[in-house]
Design a protein around this motif. Structure first.
Motif, PDB file in Angstrom:
ATOM      1  N   ALA A 393       0.805  -1.223   0.000  1.00 19.65           N
ATOM      2  CA  ALA A 393       0.000   0.000   0.000  1.00 19.65           C
ATOM      3  C   ALA A 393       0.833   1.265   0.000  1.00 19.65           C
ATOM      4  CB  ALA A 393      -0.943  -0.006   1.207  1.00 19.65           C
ATOM      5  N   ALA A 394       2.018   1.215   0.617  1.00 18.70           N
ATOM      6  CA  ALA A 394       2.868   2.405   0.719  1.00 18.70           C
ATOM      7  C   ALA A 394       4.289   1.960   1.013  1.00 18.70           C
ATOM      8  CB  ALA A 394       2.363   3.341   1.823  1.00 18.70           C
ATOM      9  N   PRO A 395       5.276   2.805   0.718  1.00 16.21           N
ATOM     10  CA  PRO A 395       6.665   2.427   0.994  1.00 16.21           C
ATOM     11  C   PRO A 395       6.891   2.110   2.474  1.00 16.21           C
ATOM     12  CG  PRO A 395       6.573   4.387  -0.389  1.00 16.21           C
ATOM     13  CD  PRO A 395       5.180   4.139   0.088  1.00 16.21           C
ATOM     14  N   LEU A 396       7.765   1.137   2.721  1.00 15.18           N
ATOM     15  CA  LEU A 396       8.165   0.779   4.078  1.00 15.18           C
ATOM     16  C   LEU A 396       9.675   0.938   4.185  1.00 15.18           C
ATOM     17  CD1 LEU A 396       6.023  -2.415   4.794  1.00 15.18           C
ATOM     18  CD2 LEU A 396       5.587  -0.062   5.512  1.00 15.18           C
ATOM     19  N   SER A 440      15.024  -0.884   2.284  1.00 15.66           N
ATOM     20  CA  SER A 440      13.640  -0.432   2.313  1.00 15.66           C
ATOM     21  C   SER A 440      12.867  -1.119   1.186  1.00 15.66           C
ATOM     22  CB  SER A 440      13.582   1.084   2.145  1.00 15.66           C
ATOM     23  OG  SER A 440      14.278   1.740   3.191  1.00 15.66           O
ATOM     24  N   LEU A 441      11.550  -1.120   1.296  1.00 14.04           N
ATOM     25  CA  LEU A 441      10.696  -1.738   0.277  1.00 14.04           C
ATOM     26  C   LEU A 441       9.760  -0.667  -0.277  1.00 14.04           C
ATOM     27  CD1 LEU A 441       9.881  -4.302  -1.201  1.00 14.04           C
ATOM     28  CD2 LEU A 441       8.312  -4.829   0.682  1.00 14.04           C
ATOM     29  N   THR A 442       9.981  -0.324  -1.540  1.00 15.90           N
ATOM     30  CA  THR A 442       9.224   0.755  -2.169  1.00 15.90           C
ATOM     31  C   THR A 442       8.456   0.214  -3.367  1.00 15.90           C
ATOM     32  OG1 THR A 442      10.913   2.359  -1.499  1.00 15.90           O
ATOM     33  CG2 THR A 442       9.381   3.037  -3.227  1.00 15.90           C
ATOM     34  N   ASP A 446       1.886   1.771  -9.271  1.00 18.01           N
ATOM     35  CA  ASP A 446       0.640   1.009  -9.218  1.00 18.01           C
ATOM     36  C   ASP A 446       0.542   0.133  -7.965  1.00 18.01           C
ATOM     37  OD1 ASP A 446       2.498  -0.935  -9.764  1.00 18.01           O
ATOM     38  OD2 ASP A 446       1.460  -1.767 -11.513  1.00 18.01           O
ATOM     39  N   GLY A 447       1.504   0.272  -7.059  1.00 18.69           N
ATOM     40  CA  GLY A 447       1.493  -0.496  -5.825  1.00 18.69           C
ATOM     41  C   GLY A 447       2.188  -1.837  -5.900  1.00 18.69           C
ATOM     42  N   SER A 448       2.696  -2.206  -7.060  1.00 15.56           N
ATOM     43  CA  SER A 448       3.310  -3.520  -7.222  1.00 15.56           C
ATOM     44  C   SER A 448       4.753  -3.527  -6.706  1.00 15.56           C
ATOM     45  CB  SER A 448       3.295  -3.936  -8.691  1.00 15.56           C
ATOM     46  OG  SER A 448       4.072  -3.047  -9.467  1.00 15.56           O
ATOM     47  N   VAL A 449       5.185  -4.695  -6.279  1.00 15.27           N
ATOM     48  CA  VAL A 449       6.578  -4.915  -5.917  1.00 15.27           C
ATOM     49  C   VAL A 449       7.085  -6.107  -6.704  1.00 15.27           C
ATOM     50  CG1 VAL A 449       6.433  -3.902  -3.610  1.00 15.27           C
ATOM     51  CG2 VAL A 449       5.923  -6.317  -3.910  1.00 15.27           C
TER      52      VAL A 449
END
Length: 600
Positions: A393-396, A440-442, A446-449
């Motif tokens: 949903a959002a960067p962590l 970090s996980l960004t 479109d919200g995809s990783v």
């Protein structure tokens, strides 16, 4: 061994930090000297592309600047710049060049990490604990080349692997026959005739490497005491004509106060007792392992041990520029100094904000040949790396600065993923060690990783193990995060488990409450707990985990995270309170690190 070339000089950021040997003669009476320049790195960990991380450096106003740094092509240019100042030059590394690497290197068994550093002109490297991650045979292949398969990954997928153009040194790594895995020492001569000087090198890893690598690998070698090993080799180097002795050691320190790549305030950690036992004829100690940067005149801590101690942090964000002035007639170093040079590369956007290039510091251009080499592997990995695996949903952000000892929302997300993946084994709780969260996980717009995104967060391919502990044992394990055996590290639990701590209480009694799903933990009851294989073996000083019972092997950590992120709607970073500080006034990161710490 390859010969060093005269290379172009780029502008350098000159940060005021050096350590000069006491008692240097005055200019009027100074002997004729030969200058040797050494460019040093450590803990590269296969970061071929810019790692989208910053080097922190004082801004001159009491604050800190974030400088975007790293990437193999930029590192090659920085090494060129440092070497270009010297007619006599040497390039060395203090271990962990490979292992724990991003997918662009890991997918190809770290062959491109070796290839990039070879092209960048590395001469010698100590082995580090991560060099042993995939076994002795594979490490030998890294040195000598060839396409024999020793891991799950296929070798030579892109091209024939020729092996390292630099030499690994392994003075304290002994095989069953009593021989060292790689040579213990090396010599490099500079100059001619009466002006010829010789630099002797010793390379080694930390004695505790066996506790940080797979048990089956550790069973094949013996890791000896660092100081005893180095001291036993100095006489031999001197007999062979060494005018200067440089120790490359994959063990390191930490400092206190604000981060300063050229500072040495409050030096601590496992390197100090080693230095206090070293032969004072060693001139320079190039260190690593703790991912910390510093330049130290160790005589300020121990006048009898006037070493120049350096570390270039992590991931190729810094290069240490070391200068030795050697009197060839006296056969000794008469002056020495060092500074860490920031490998400023390219701007990026962190989970919190954009990190621009700092115009106050020179930026390096990527060296064309190394960039072309890296690009080839980036392209080869693209389909695998860019595969969408889930949604966020959002960067962590990876916890950093004063919160680096906590997992934060990203650590909680990982713990939740591990618990979900091992419920079938009876798991009730999962813990993530904050120091095991690498990036970090960004997500994309479109919200995809992608798989490459999550692999950068967890690049270790650890198996998950579910084990049984009593409530009393759980308390003892959590207490180890606050004890005197390592830097403070507050384990991150999965949802439903909450613990409270108070640093004002004595060591060993700082955990004041624990509950699971709202029910207090019973000291006598048993609980099923999931952790990585690294923690299950007692890593990061959490030795209590190694006492678990009824061990059940589960998924690989990265697979658990991928499965967790596959859900729709996109996962959000957990915000529930799981680690409650009853005394936030004492909430400071304790960087003091006594001997015995096991870093990743």
């Amino acid at each position: 061994m390859i010969l060093l070339r005269r290379l172009p000089l780029f502008a350098l950021p000159f940060l005021a930090a050096c350590a000069a040997q006491p008692g240097v003669e005055s200019a009027a009476n100074a002997p004729r000297t030969v200058t040797v320049g050494i460019a040093a790195i450590n803990d590269f960990h296969g970061n071929l592309e810019p790692p989208r991380q910053s080097v922190l450096t004082p801004d001159g106003k009491g604050g800190l600047r974030q400088i975007p740094a790293g990437g193999a092509a930029y590192l090659a240019s920085a090494l060129d710049a440092v070497r270009g100042q010297y007619a006599n030059r040497l390039t060395v590394a203090a271990g962990d060049l490979i292992g724990g690497t991003p997918i662009t290197s890991a997918l190809f068994v770290d062959e491109p990490a070796i290839g990039a550093l070879s092209r960048a002109g590395l001469d010698f490297a100590a082995v580090g604990n991560h060099e042993f991650d995939v076994g002795i045979e594979e490490l030998r292949r890294k040195q000598t080349g060839g396409c024999s398969k020793y891991t799950k990954r296929e070798p030579c997928q892109v091209e024939k692997f020729d092996g390292a153009r630099f030499g690994y040194l392994a003075a304290n790594v002994f095989l069953p026959d009593g021989k060292t895995l790689f040579p213990a020492t090396a010599l490099r001569q500079f100059g001619k005739g009466r002006d010829r000087v010789t630099v002797g090198l010793i390379g080694m890893t930390l004695e505790d490497t066996g506790a940080l690598i797979p048990p089956d690998v550790a069973a094949k070698v013996r890791f000896a005491d660092e100081a005893d090993t180095a001291n036993a080799l100095v006489d031999g180097l001197k007999r062979q004509g060494a005018d200067a002795v440089v120790l490359l050691i994959h063990e390191g320190g930490r400092t206190t106060g604000n981060p300063d790549p050229n500072g040495c305030e409050g030096l601590n950690s496992a390197i100090r007792p080693i230095l206090d036992r070293l032969d004072p004829r060693i001139d320079v100690v190039v260190s690593g392992h703790t991912h910390w940067s510093y330049v130290c005149d160790y005589a300020k801590y121990n006048a009898a041990k006037p070493f120049l101690l350096t570390s270039a942090g992590v991931w190729g964000g810094l290069v240490t520029d070391i200068t030795l002035d050697i009197d060839p007639r006296a056969g000794r170093v008469v002056a020495k100094k060092a500074k860490n040079v920031i490998v400023q590369s390219e701007a990026y956007v962190s989970p919190q904000k954009p990190i621009p290039v700092d115009p106050a510091l020179p930026a390096f251009a990527p060296r064309a040949d190394v960039k072309a080499y890296v690009d080839r592997y980036v392209e080869a990995a693209r389909a695998f790396s860019q595969r969408k695996v889930g949604w966020l949903a959002a960067p962590l952000a990876k916890s950093d600065g004063e919160t680096q000892n906590t997992g934060g929302p990203l650590g909680k997300l990982i713990a939740d993923a591990q618990l979900a993946a091992t419920r079938a084994a009876g798991a009730q709780i999962s813990f993530m060690n904050p120091f095991g969260v690498r990036r970090s996980l960004t997500p994309a717009a479109d919200g995809s990783v992608t798989f490459g995104d999550i692999y950068a967060v967890q690049p270790f391919n650890n198996d998950l193990y579910t084990l049984t502990y009593t409530g009393a044992e759980l308390k003892a394990i959590l207490e180890q995060g606050f004890d005197a055996s390592g830097p403070e590290q507050i384990l991150t639990p999965s949802a439903g488990f909450v613990f409270e701590y108070d640093r004002a209480r004595p060591l060993g009694d700082r955990i004041v409450a624990m509950s699971l799903d709202g029910k207090l933990i019973d000291p006598a009851s048993s609980y099923r707990v999931t952790v990585s294989s690294f923690l299950a073996n007692g890593g990061d000083t959490f030795t209590g985990f190694a006492k678990g019972r009824d061990k059940t092997r589960g998924a690989v950590d990265i697979d658990a995270l991928e499965a967790w992120l596959a859900a729709r709607p996109p996962r959000a970073g957990p915000t529930d309170a799981r680690e409650i500080d009853r005394n936030p006034a004492l909430n400071t990161v304790r960087s003091t690190t006594p001997p015995g710490v096991r870093y990743r």
